[in-house]
Motif scaffolding. Structure first.
Motif, PDB file in Angstrom:
ATOM      1  N   HIS A  81      -8.618   3.126 -10.190  1.00 22.07           N
ATOM      2  CA  HIS A  81      -8.549   4.207  -9.525  1.00 22.07           C
ATOM      3  C   HIS A  81     -10.135   4.947  -9.370  1.00 22.07           C
ATOM      4  O   HIS A  81      -9.968   5.496  -8.164  1.00 22.07           O
ATOM      5  CB  HIS A  81      -7.527   4.940  -9.746  1.00 22.07           C
ATOM      6  CG  HIS A  81      -6.538   6.111  -8.555  1.00 22.07           C
ATOM      7  ND1 HIS A  81      -6.479   5.791  -7.712  1.00 22.07           N
ATOM      8  CD2 HIS A  81      -6.851   7.811  -9.607  1.00 22.07           C
ATOM      9  CE1 HIS A  81      -5.849   6.582  -7.377  1.00 22.07           C
ATOM     10  NE2 HIS A  81      -6.312   7.837  -8.089  1.00 22.07           N
ATOM     11  N   VAL A 115       1.201  -1.313   0.074  1.00 20.49           N
ATOM     12  CA  VAL A 115      -0.019  -0.505   0.024  1.00 20.49           C
ATOM     13  C   VAL A 115       0.966   1.649  -0.138  1.00 20.49           C
ATOM     14  O   VAL A 115       0.298   2.130  -0.458  1.00 20.49           O
ATOM     15  CB  VAL A 115      -0.945   0.139   0.767  1.00 20.49           C
ATOM     16  CG1 VAL A 115      -1.919   1.394   1.391  1.00 20.49           C
ATOM     17  CG2 VAL A 115      -2.120  -1.300   1.138  1.00 20.49           C
ATOM     18  N   LEU A 120      -2.908  -4.294  -6.627  1.00 20.60           N
ATOM     19  CA  LEU A 120      -3.308  -3.249  -6.151  1.00 20.60           C
ATOM     20  C   LEU A 120      -3.080  -2.881  -7.430  1.00 20.60           C
ATOM     21  O   LEU A 120      -4.325  -1.611  -7.401  1.00 20.60           O
ATOM     22  CB  LEU A 120      -1.656  -2.428  -5.034  1.00 20.60           C
ATOM     23  CG  LEU A 120      -2.791  -3.093  -4.048  1.00 20.60           C
ATOM     24  CD1 LEU A 120      -1.258  -2.076  -2.988  1.00 20.60           C
ATOM     25  CD2 LEU A 120      -3.713  -2.796  -2.826  1.00 20.60           C
ATOM     26  N   HIS A 142       2.151   1.764  -3.145  1.00 25.62           N
ATOM     27  CA  HIS A 142       0.904   1.883  -4.229  1.00 25.62           C
ATOM     28  C   HIS A 142       1.062   3.501  -4.193  1.00 25.62           C
ATOM     29  O   HIS A 142      -0.157   4.037  -5.394  1.00 25.62           O
ATOM     30  CB  HIS A 142      -0.192   1.487  -4.096  1.00 25.62           C
ATOM     31  CG  HIS A 142      -0.698   1.113  -5.058  1.00 25.62           C
ATOM     32  ND1 HIS A 142      -0.725   0.704  -6.402  1.00 25.62           N
ATOM     33  CD2 HIS A 142      -2.046   2.090  -5.219  1.00 25.62           C
ATOM     34  CE1 HIS A 142      -2.298   0.901  -6.828  1.00 25.62           C
ATOM     35  NE2 HIS A 142      -2.872   1.515  -6.395  1.00 25.62           N
ATOM     36  N   ILE A 201      -6.818  -2.959  -9.064  1.00 25.02           N
ATOM     37  CA  ILE A 201      -8.022  -2.071  -8.258  1.00 25.02           C
ATOM     38  C   ILE A 201      -8.156  -0.590  -9.020  1.00 25.02           C
ATOM     39  O   ILE A 201      -7.754  -0.383  -9.295  1.00 25.02           O
ATOM     40  CB  ILE A 201      -7.637  -2.184  -7.004  1.00 25.02           C
ATOM     41  CG1 ILE A 201      -7.719  -3.544  -6.060  1.00 25.02           C
ATOM     42  CG2 ILE A 201      -9.136  -0.829  -6.441  1.00 25.02           C
ATOM     43  CD1 ILE A 201      -7.369  -2.954  -5.000  1.00 25.02           C
ATOM     44  N   TYR A 224     -11.377   4.692  -5.710  1.00 25.51           N
ATOM     45  CA  TYR A 224     -10.371   5.520  -4.994  1.00 25.51           C
ATOM     46  C   TYR A 224     -11.417   7.134  -4.425  1.00 25.51           C
ATOM     47  O   TYR A 224     -11.262   7.406  -3.985  1.00 25.51           O
ATOM     48  CB  TYR A 224      -9.281   5.771  -4.455  1.00 25.51           C
ATOM     49  CG  TYR A 224      -8.846   4.034  -4.431  1.00 25.51           C
ATOM     50  CD1 TYR A 224      -8.441   3.585  -2.990  1.00 25.51           C
ATOM     51  CD2 TYR A 224      -8.587   2.933  -5.316  1.00 25.51           C
ATOM     52  CE1 TYR A 224      -8.485   2.261  -2.194  1.00 25.51           C
ATOM     53  CE2 TYR A 224      -8.036   1.776  -4.785  1.00 25.51           C
ATOM     54  CZ  TYR A 224      -7.667   1.750  -3.595  1.00 25.51           C
ATOM     55  OH  TYR A 224      -7.137   0.189  -3.070  1.00 25.51           O
ATOM     56  N   LEU A 240      -9.053  -7.403  -2.590  1.00 25.24           N
ATOM     57  CA  LEU A 240      -7.261  -7.758  -2.353  1.00 25.24           C
ATOM     58  C   LEU A 240      -7.968  -9.431  -1.979  1.00 25.24           C
ATOM     59  O   LEU A 240      -6.769 -10.222  -1.844  1.00 25.24           O
ATOM     60  CB  LEU A 240      -6.685  -7.015  -2.038  1.00 25.24           C
ATOM     61  CG  LEU A 240      -5.599  -5.785  -1.918  1.00 25.24           C
ATOM     62  CD1 LEU A 240      -4.360  -6.042  -1.254  1.00 25.24           C
ATOM     63  CD2 LEU A 240      -4.949  -7.045  -3.436  1.00 25.24           C
ATOM     64  N   THR A 245      -9.394  -1.479  -0.586  1.00 22.88           N
ATOM     65  CA  THR A 245      -8.383  -2.494  -0.835  1.00 22.88           C
ATOM     66  C   THR A 245      -8.209  -3.268   0.008  1.00 22.88           C
ATOM     67  O   THR A 245      -8.413  -4.826  -1.611  1.00 22.88           O
ATOM     68  CB  THR A 245      -7.144  -2.062   0.187  1.00 22.88           C
ATOM     69  OG1 THR A 245      -7.428  -0.140  -1.209  1.00 22.88           O
ATOM     70  CG2 THR A 245      -5.912  -2.166  -0.625  1.00 22.88           C
ATOM     71  N   ARG A 297     -11.048   3.691   2.885  1.00 18.21           N
ATOM     72  CA  ARG A 297     -11.422   3.515   1.646  1.00 18.21           C
ATOM     73  C   ARG A 297     -10.377   2.372   1.504  1.00 18.21           C
ATOM     74  O   ARG A 297     -10.893   1.210   0.997  1.00 18.21           O
ATOM     75  CB  ARG A 297      -9.809   4.690   1.473  1.00 18.21           C
ATOM     76  CG  ARG A 297     -10.964   5.595   0.594  1.00 18.21           C
ATOM     77  CD  ARG A 297     -10.588   5.796  -0.676  1.00 18.21           C
ATOM     78  NE  ARG A 297      -8.909   6.812   0.250  1.00 18.21           N
ATOM     79  CZ  ARG A 297      -8.934   8.272   0.709  1.00 18.21           C
ATOM     80  NH1 ARG A 297     -10.070   9.035   0.728  1.00 18.21           N
ATOM     81  NH2 ARG A 297      -7.399   8.682   0.650  1.00 18.21           N
ATOM     82  N   PHE A 298      -9.020   1.698   2.667  1.00 16.66           N
ATOM     83  CA  PHE A 298      -8.492   0.408   2.849  1.00 16.66           C
ATOM     84  C   PHE A 298      -9.301  -0.606   3.197  1.00 16.66           C
ATOM     85  O   PHE A 298      -9.409  -1.718   2.376  1.00 16.66           O
ATOM     86  CB  PHE A 298      -7.909   0.766   4.072  1.00 16.66           C
ATOM     87  CG  PHE A 298      -7.083  -1.087   4.218  1.00 16.66           C
ATOM     88  CD1 PHE A 298      -5.724  -0.688   3.031  1.00 16.66           C
ATOM     89  CD2 PHE A 298      -7.013  -1.517   5.291  1.00 16.66           C
ATOM     90  CE1 PHE A 298      -5.049  -1.720   3.334  1.00 16.66           C
ATOM     91  CE2 PHE A 298      -6.531  -2.818   5.383  1.00 16.66           C
ATOM     92  CZ  PHE A 298      -5.073  -3.082   4.577  1.00 16.66           C
TER      93      PHE A 298
END
Length: 327
Positions: free
Chosen positions: A218, A126, A213, A129, A216, A221, A243, A239, A234-235
């Protein structure tokens, strides 16, 4: 009426042949030849993989299972006349006083390594990223522990954790903490090999999770940020759920690898002191090759327990993946 009935017979020969060719069904040989050729091509491509799996996986597993069901000595191992003993080797393993500590150490070693390898690898994935400056260079440097030979990594950690001249004890002494017998104390031996294995396994988790990642979108987000979601929200909402498939295969591969870790433990502690860091992998080696009178049968039995454990977790993973696909 008769003239109408025999009218087709008066057609020219070329027209009659064309009509017969049009009316007759195509030969079955031409219809079945193409699927047959495709099947042979499929078998030709499948044959190398099948031969490889049989020679290097199926046959060794069969030989190890047969080894665990016989009483092998050095003489019978060479001559091949070992008597059949059934499950006697497995009963000897379960009755051995080393079994319970080895099982406990294997579970603790595997669980702790998997947790910290995944947690640290996910945090680093993360972090990288974010695509900041020098992120690619730093990410490449994190791959060094994964690229080094295991004997080099284990030897390096043995030197760092040395009780007399290790840099770890030197750093602890600088802050006023006494020396710790990392490799020679029963309280710290297992911790030492866990730390070394975590350091080696983090890069693998970083690479796989970072690739996950990248897949995913963008835009998810951006939409969450417009709705006022914090970074932590958001995680956990974007995410981590997306994942999940990548995390499952990462944990499964890490589990299979960690269950059979031998070289790191053997180089650093040899399973000691007093079996304080003995796992099934090192115990299997000790039984089969660690003495002048080796017990090949019990050693193979311990190895088969590791194979069964890896197989069970693999089947659990496949079942979970099938449920997720049907959901």
């Amino acid at each position: 009426m008769n003239r109408m009935t025999h009218l087709p017979d008066r057609l020219p020969a070329r027209d009659r042949n064309d009509a017969a060719a049009t009316a007759a069904p195509p030969p079955t040989a031409h219809r079945s030849r193409r699927p047959t050729s495709q099947q042979w091509a499929a078998w030709a491509f499948l044959a190398p993989v099948t031969v490889y799996l049989v020679l290097f996986y199926a046959y060794p597993l069969y030989r190890n299972f047969d080894l665990s069901l016989r009483h092998y000595t050095v003489r019978s191992f060479v001559q091949g006349d070992a008597p059949f003993t059934g499950l006697a080797n497995y009963r000897a393993v379960f009755d051995d006083p080393t079994f319970a500590p080895a099982l406990t150490h294997t579970v603790v070693f595997t669980a702790v390594c998997l947790f910290f390898q995944y947690a640290i690898g996910l945090a680093l994935a993360v972090f990288f990223h974010q695509h900041f400056k020098l992120s690619a260079t730093l990410r490449a440097l994190f791959l060094v522990p994964w690229l080094l030979p295991l004997i080099v990594s284990a030897s390096t950690w043995s030197w760092m954790l040395n009780s007399d001249s290790g840099v770890v004890n030197a750093a602890l002494h600088a802050v006023g903490i006494g020396p710790v017998n990392w490799l020679t104390s029963p309280q710290w031996a297992l911790t030492s090999v866990i730390i070394a294995n975590i350091w080696i396994g983090v890069p693998f988790n970083l690479v796989v999770l970072y690739s996950g990642l990248q897949s995913i979108p963008h835009s998810l987000y951006e939409a969450a940020a417009l709705d006022g979601a914090s970074a932590w929200r958001r995680f956990w909402s974007i995410t981590f759920p997306l994942l999940r498939p990548v995390s499952a295969i990462t944990l499964l591969l890490g589990l299979v690898y960690t269950l059979k870790v031998f070289d790191i433990i053997w180089i650093m502690t040899k399973g000691g002191p007093a079996d304080a860091s003995t796992t099934f992998a090192t115990w299997s080696y000790q039984l089969g090759f660690g003495s002048l009178l080796p017990d090949f049968g019990p050693g193979a039995a311990v190895g088969n327990l590791l194979v069964v454990a890896a197989l069970v977790f693999g089947l659990v993973y496949l079942r979970v993946q099938r449920k997720q696909a049907l959901a």
